[in-house]
Design a protein around this motif. Structure first.
Motif, PDB file in Angstrom:
ATOM      1  N   ASN A  80     -31.220  37.309  35.918  1.00  0.00           N
ATOM      2  CA  ASN A  80     -31.675  36.196  35.083  1.00  0.00           C
ATOM      3  C   ASN A  80     -31.983  34.929  35.874  1.00  0.00           C
ATOM      4  O   ASN A  80     -32.514  33.975  35.312  1.00  0.00           O
ATOM      5  CB  ASN A  80     -30.598  35.869  34.036  1.00  0.00           C
ATOM      6  N   GLU A 137     -42.513  38.786  41.615  1.00  0.00           N
ATOM      7  CA  GLU A 137     -42.141  37.409  41.292  1.00  0.00           C
ATOM      8  C   GLU A 137     -41.726  37.284  39.826  1.00  0.00           C
ATOM      9  O   GLU A 137     -42.146  38.056  38.970  1.00  0.00           O
ATOM     10  CB  GLU A 137     -43.308  36.480  41.616  1.00  0.00           C
ATOM     11  N   ARG A 138     -40.904  36.278  39.568  1.00  0.00           N
ATOM     12  CA  ARG A 138     -40.325  36.067  38.241  1.00  0.00           C
ATOM     13  C   ARG A 138     -41.394  35.971  37.148  1.00  0.00           C
ATOM     14  O   ARG A 138     -41.224  36.499  36.048  1.00  0.00           O
ATOM     15  CB  ARG A 138     -39.477  34.788  38.252  1.00  0.00           C
ATOM     16  N   ASP A 139     -42.498  35.299  37.435  1.00  0.00           N
ATOM     17  CA  ASP A 139     -43.506  35.061  36.395  1.00  0.00           C
ATOM     18  C   ASP A 139     -44.544  36.185  36.286  1.00  0.00           C
ATOM     19  O   ASP A 139     -45.610  36.005  35.693  1.00  0.00           O
ATOM     20  CB  ASP A 139     -44.215  33.725  36.649  1.00  0.00           C
ATOM     21  N   GLY A 141     -35.887  34.261  41.565  1.00  0.00           N
ATOM     22  CA  GLY A 141     -37.318  34.008  41.470  1.00  0.00           C
ATOM     23  C   GLY A 141     -38.153  35.090  42.104  1.00  0.00           C
ATOM     24  O   GLY A 141     -39.375  35.147  41.908  1.00  0.00           O
ATOM     25  N   ASN A 143     -36.415  40.167  30.940  1.00  0.00           N
ATOM     26  CA  ASN A 143     -35.014  40.538  31.070  1.00  0.00           C
ATOM     27  C   ASN A 143     -34.558  41.353  29.874  1.00  0.00           C
ATOM     28  O   ASN A 143     -34.956  41.080  28.738  1.00  0.00           O
ATOM     29  CB  ASN A 143     -34.123  39.299  31.188  1.00  0.00           C
ATOM     30  N   CYS A 185     -35.518  29.555  46.350  1.00  0.00           N
ATOM     31  CA  CYS A 185     -35.911  30.763  45.627  1.00  0.00           C
ATOM     32  C   CYS A 185     -34.851  31.827  45.892  1.00  0.00           C
ATOM     33  O   CYS A 185     -34.694  32.279  47.032  1.00  0.00           O
ATOM     34  CB  CYS A 185     -37.292  31.257  46.086  1.00  0.00           C
TER      35      CYS A 185
END
Length: 391
Positions: A176, A201-203, A179, A209, A134
């Motif tokens: 980009n 967190e990314r999600d 994580g 972005n 990560c």
């Protein structure tokens, strides 16, 4: 006995003076990794504008992403001196984008888990972060606020068991590809006291972005924008207490500035080594370029100043490891070393003639990669003002 290359530039023997045996072993390890795992492949990474997952996991497996972390957290306990060795050797690769990308994860963002995270948060994220599974990024800079950190405006509003974030972060390394982001957002009023730090967190719903930036240098380092549109971040992702964000951010910036000085030192050394070899071989006016006194004196002057700056870097790292305050030392290093290396890189490009202007060799790359080291983490002008304030 005539010494050449890096040995000639290390006349002050900083390793013998400031480092322990573990740091010397670390230098040999990182140098071998650079030669085998980075240099043969980094041109492709420059084209791809990112570092592949395989390198991250290889560095993690070798413990090179966790050097500065305490041993109790699964790190190497190598201190600031270990981090400086890592940054300098990565800089010596001649690929500043790789050096800044790796250290942006290992020392400029993920270290917030050691500084500010709870034990539960560390258990949740640290294993994957230290292993390179990560990658992390730091969300500080905004379109209307860069060096003036008290003007940050991304807002975090409490809504039940979540915070809702709105706004944009820009010039974010790993925007980009990361994580996990460490994002500074405003939970209170104006100024530095209303800022808090979040692990995002990314999600996260509402996180996306924006632009991806194609930069003059640091091409192997992914850089872009983070857009928060009512992004819902669990309240349990707050690092530390509300209002502590500026304190955590400044602690991170102190270390970041030292790391940028370390990378710059590595780039400066390798630029001089390549240029010395070129000058001693390049025919000119019945001899070689090195025969010209004006050329020799320019390079000699820069080699002397770089040796002094490098010694200051390692002396500062040793002092901080011994418990010294890092704010003034980090600001001094950031104010002095990157501008010097910019001067060296520009001079090496000039002395290299046409070869210093094309992408076939390392000097052109060093020239453009060194440039932003005098800007990121606090521009030279801001650093000089910080030094003046702390005197």
């Amino acid at each position: 006995m005539v010494r050449t290359g890096l040995a000639a530039l290390d006349v002050l023997a900083v390793d013998d003076t400031f480092l322990e045996e573990e740091h010397r072993v670390l230098r040999a390890t990182v140098r071998a990794v650079v030669e085998t795992d980075i240099v043969p492949h980094a041109d492709a990474w420059e084209q791809a504008r990112r570092i592949p997952d395989a390198l991250w996991q290889s560095l993690g497996a070798r413990g090179l992403l966790s050097l500065t972390f305490p041993e109790a957290l699964g790190g190497g306990g190598a201190g600031v001196r270990g981090a400086v060795v890592l940054g300098e050797e990565l800089g010596r690769s001649t690929y500043g984008g790789v050096a800044t990308s790796v250290t942006a994860h290992s020392d400029m963002s993920s270290m917030h888990l050691a500084r500010a995270a709870s034990a539960e948060q560390q258990v949740r994220w640290l294993p994957d972060v230290l292993a390179g599974r990560c990658i992390t990024g730091l969300g500080v800079t905004e379109p209307e606020a860069s060096s003036d950190l008290a003007r940050l405006t991304v807002r975090a509003r409490r809504d039940g068991d979540h915070y809702v974030l709105d706004g944009t972060k820009t010039f974010i390394t790993h925007a980009n590809t990361a994580g996990l982001f460490f994002v500074v957002a405003r939970t209170g009023g104006s100024g530095r006291h209303g800022l808090s730090l979040f692990a995002v967190e990314r999600d996260t719903p509402g996180l996306s972005n924006g632009r991806t930036f194609h930069k003059t240098g640091w091409r192997a380092s992914d850089t872009g924008e983070l857009v928060f549109d009512s992004a819902r971040v669990p309240a349990e992702n707050l690092l530390g207490a509300e209002g502590d964000g500026f304190r955590w951010m400044m602690a991170g910036l102190d270390h970041e500035r030292i790391m940028m000085a370390a990378i710059a030192t590595g780039l400066g050394q390798v630029a001089l080594v390549h240029t010395l070899a070129w000058l001693r071989e390049r025919p000119a006016y019945g001899g070689v370029l090195w025969d010209k006194q004006a050329v020799r004196h320019r390079v000699a002057d820069q080699a002397v100043r770089l040796a002094a700056a490098r010694t200051m870097l390692y002396q500062a790292a040793a002092r901080i490891d011994a418990g010294a305050e890092s704010r003034l030392l980090g600001s001094m290093l950031k104010a002095v070393v990157p501008p010097l290396v910019n001067e060296i890189a520009a001079s090496c490009a000039q002395l290299s003639g046409g070869t210093g202007f094309v992408e076939e060799g390392p000097i052109e790359r060093i020239f453009r990669d060194a440039r932003f080291l005098a800007v990121g983490g606090g521009s030279t002008e801001v650093m000089l003002d910080e030094v003046a304030r702390l005197l």
